[in-house]
Design an enzyme around this catalytic site. Structure first.
Site, PDB file in Angstrom:
ATOM      1  CE  LYS A  52      -3.676  -2.298   2.421  1.00 31.35           C
ATOM      2  NZ  LYS A  52      -3.917  -2.855   3.740  1.00 31.35           N
ATOM      3  CD  GLN A  96      -3.301  -4.733   6.791  1.00 28.46           C
ATOM      4  OE1 GLN A  96      -3.238  -3.671   6.213  1.00 28.46           O
ATOM      5  NE2 GLN A  96      -3.664  -5.848   6.194  1.00 28.46           N
ATOM      6  CG  ASP A 119     -10.568  -1.632   4.672  1.00 31.12           C
ATOM      7  OD1 ASP A 119     -10.344  -1.842   3.458  1.00 31.12           O
ATOM      8  OD2 ASP A 119      -9.759  -1.902   5.574  1.00 31.12           O
TER       9      ASP A 119
END
Ligand code: NAD
Length: 284
Positions: A52, A96, A119
């Site tokens: 990322k 995460q 997300d």
């Protein structure tokens, strides 16, 4: 015709579009910023964070990383998220997964400001996805899969889509997306009996179980599209959930692992971030 979908080419097209959007934002003095919370022993998480970061750097996006040791408490992470929620320079907050087992994942994900839920894992965003609301933020892997289907101009309406896996982060969101696009959807999971009976009926088969070699010869329909989401590490090598060599003769299109859905997941994350940046700055 090439059966293995050229996801690299798709990602290059998407990256070019993102560059244009980021250039437009910079003219308005807006620099997108992503905050990433890492509270996990998981080695793959570190690789994902690195990937990322590499993409963010190449696009001129800022990425801040917050690493926590295993003595961290849920409240410590909630404090950090609270600060990030209040920081106007941060447009997206990503936690995460997986988190250390002792942490309250639900509480942590729900504490993210909905305007920064990059997300799309918050309950409100799941509801928006179910209701096909225009405000929805589609979880990144599901969004990436839909981009791949769009890239190959897949005809989804009226087709039978079978999804193997019902996780909150991929299986369910991709099922809703396919349903929203008028597919007839069947969801299979670990308790499904005679899996092959369903997968063989699929015009579009999405496999997201995390079981290496789950889909073998004679388990796919002739002329079908197969999207392999699985990431399985065996003897240091990465494999998907589908045995590509055994099914390739039967399929019309298939994604490979690595170099398939995973590539699009990261791109979709940045697309979501840019969408949040535009919303927070009232830019169309
Ligand atoms: P998960 O463990 O939360 O869910 C797995 C699902 O598969 C469950 O619903 C389970 O019921 C089902 N399942 C397990 N064994 C099965 C079997 N034998 N038959 C039928 N169904 C079975 O996992 P997840 O987070 O959804 O991830 C699944 C896989 O996808 C993993 O390999 C993960 O690494 C990978 N993944 C890839 C990406 C990407 O960007 N490529 C993103 C997320 C997850």
């Amino acid at each position: 015709m090439e059966k293995i979908i050229d996801v690299k080419k798709l990602s290059e097209i998407k990256k070019e579009n993102l560059k244009q959007e980021i250039k437009m934002l910079s003219k308005k003095n807006v620099i997108p910023k992503l905050a990433v919370i890492i509270a996990s022993f998981d080695e793959s998480s570190k690789i994902y964070v690195r990937n990322k970061k590499r993409l963010c750097d190449s696009l001129g996006i800022l990425q801040e990383e917050y690493y926590f040791s295993n003595t961290v408490t849920t409240d410590d992470i909630l404090d950090t998220i609270d600060k990030l929620n209040k920081d106007d320079s941060v447009h997206g907050i990503l936690v995460q997964l997986p988190l250390y087992k002792h942490l309250d994942k639900h509480k942590i994900l729900e504490s993210i400001d909905v305007r920064k839920d990059v997300d799309g894992f918050k309950e409100i965003n799941t509801g928006r996805l179910l209701l096909k609301s225009k405000d929805m933020i589609i979880p990144c892997t599901a969004k990436g899969i839909m981009s791949i289907l769009e890239f190959i101009k897949a005809d989804i309406s009226g087709k039978h889509a079978v999804i193997v896996g019902r996780s909150q982060i991929v299986g369910k969101p991709v099922s809703y997306m396919l349903l929203n696009n008028d597919a007839t959807v069947t969801i299979c999971h670990s308790k499904t009996k005679n899996l092959g009976h369903y997968t063989k009926e699929a015009d579009i088969l999405v496999v997201v179980a995390g079981v290496c070699n789950l889909i073998k010869k004679d388990m796919v329909k002739k002329g079908s599209i197969v999207i392999d989401v699985g990431i399985n590490k065996v003897d240091g090598k990465i494999y998907g959930d589908v045995n590509l060599h055994e099914v390739i003769d039967d399929v019309e299109y298939i994604t490979k692992v690595p170099g398939g859905v995973g590539v699009m997941t990261v791109i979709s994350l940045i697309e979501n971030l840019i969408e949040l940046v535009k919303r927070s700055n009232n830019i169309e």
